[in-house]
Design an enzyme around this catalytic site. Structure first.
Site, mmCIF file in Angstrom:
data_model
loop_
_atom_site.group_PDB
_atom_site.id
_atom_site.type_symbol
_atom_site.label_atom_id
_atom_site.label_comp_id
_atom_site.label_asym_id
_atom_site.label_seq_id
_atom_site.Cartn_x
_atom_site.Cartn_y
_atom_site.Cartn_z
ATOM 1 N N ILE A 58 56.434 13.990 -6.620
ATOM 2 C CA ILE A 58 55.863 12.928 -7.577
ATOM 3 C C ILE A 58 55.913 11.904 -7.153
ATOM 4 O O ILE A 58 56.362 11.605 -6.112
ATOM 5 C CB ILE A 58 57.735 13.427 -8.370
ATOM 6 C CG1 ILE A 58 57.439 11.968 -9.105
ATOM 7 C CG2 ILE A 58 58.309 12.588 -7.234
ATOM 8 C CD1 ILE A 58 59.059 11.601 -10.428
ATOM 9 N N SER A 59 54.062 11.643 -7.499
ATOM 10 C CA SER A 59 53.434 9.993 -6.679
ATOM 11 C C SER A 59 54.651 8.871 -7.223
ATOM 12 O O SER A 59 55.838 8.713 -7.871
ATOM 13 C CB SER A 59 52.781 9.840 -7.695
ATOM 14 O OG SER A 59 51.762 11.054 -7.608
ATOM 15 N N GLN A 60 54.440 8.105 -6.323
ATOM 16 C CA GLN A 60 55.016 7.112 -5.923
ATOM 17 C C GLN A 60 54.641 6.486 -7.184
ATOM 18 O O GLN A 60 53.733 6.162 -8.103
ATOM 19 C CB GLN A 60 55.148 5.950 -4.695
ATOM 20 C CG GLN A 60 55.029 4.633 -4.682
ATOM 21 C CD GLN A 60 53.781 3.788 -3.553
ATOM 22 O OE1 GLN A 60 52.807 4.513 -2.970
ATOM 23 N NE2 GLN A 60 54.468 2.455 -3.325
#
Length: 208
Positions: A58-60
Site C-alpha cells: 500500500i503506497s505511502q
C-alpha cells in the site's frame, strides 16, 4: 487517537506541498487502517508504504496524494486505476469522482479490495481481474489514468485509452524509476517528469 493520527498525517501532507482540499478531505474520510493487515494497523497513519501480501504494498500516503493531485480530477472525470492492490487508492478516487474503474492482476487482492470497498459503502467502483498492461478498453476512453506499479516503459494500450485532454500519472523504469505525467493534446502525448520514486514493477499477465 485515530483522529489525532489523521490530523498529524494531513499536516505532514500539507507541509509536503499537497494543497487540494477536496483530496485532503478524501484522505481524512478513508480509514487507512482498514486497508492494511492487523499487524500493521498501528502504522496505518504513518507516512510510509506497508506490505499487503503477494509481494505488493500500500503506497505511502504522500505518494497517493501526490499522484492523485497530479490527475487534476473533477467530479465527472472518468478514471482508470491500474493496480487495485489493497483498494486504498481506489477508495480515495471514489470520494473524488462519480465512478472508478480499477484493474488488478492478482485475484486475491482484487477480491479483498472489492470486499473492503463494499464494507465502506463505496459502490461507485468497478473492479476487474486482469492484465494492467492492457487497461480496460471497453470502459474507455478515460479522462484520467493512474498506474500504481512501474512498467519499464509506458504501455501502448494505456496511451490509446487516454482521452483527448486526459492525464495519466505513472512511475516508469526498472532499477531507477521516475514519476511521469502524460497529457494527451491534439493527438500528441506530452510527458512531464516529476520526481524519482520507488514502486513495485507492473507485471504483465494476470495471476489467479
Amino acid at each position: 487517537m485515530v483522529n489525532k493520527r489523521i490530523e498529524t498525517l494531513l499536516a505532514q501532507l500539507r507541509q509536503q506541498g499537497i494543497q487540494d482540499e477536496r483530496l485532503l478531505k478524501a484522505i481524512e474520510a478513508v480509514p487507512r487502517e482498514r486497508f492494511v493487515d492487523e499487524a500493521f494497523e498501528h502504522k496505518a497513519y504513518e507516512n510510509t508504504a506497508l506490505p499487503i501480501g503477494s509481494g505488493q504494498t500500500i503506497s505511502q500516503p504522500y505518494m497517493v496524494a501526490k499522484m492523485t493531485e497530479l490527475l487534476s480530477l473533477t467530479p465527472v472525470s472518468r478514471v482508470l486505476e491500474i493496480g487495485t492492490g489493497s483498494g486504498y487508492q481506489t477508495a480515495i478516487l471514489a470520494h473524488l469522482v462519480q465512478h472508478v474503474c480499477s484493474v488488478e492482476r492478482i485475484k486475491g487482492l482484487q477480491w479483498q479490495a472489492k470486499r473492503r470497498l463494499k464494507q465502506l459503502d463505496l459502490h461507485n467502483v468497478s473492479t476487474r481481474h486482469g492484465d494492467g498492461w492492457q487497461g480496460w478498453a471497453s470502459r474507455g476512453p478515460f479522462d484520467a489514468i493512474i498506474v500504481t506499479a512501474a512498467p519499464p516503459e509506458i504501455p501502448r494500450a494505456l496511451l490509446e485509452q487516454l482521452d483527448e485532454g486526459g492525464v495519466m500519472v505513472l512511475p516508469v523504469g526498472e532499477q531507477s524509476q521516475i514519476l511521469q505525467v502524460v497529457q494527451r493534446h491534439a493527438g500528441e502525448f506530452i510527458i512531464q517528469t516529476v520526481e524519482a520514486v520507488r514502486f513495485v514493477p507492473l507485471v504483465k499477465g494476470e495471476l489467479a
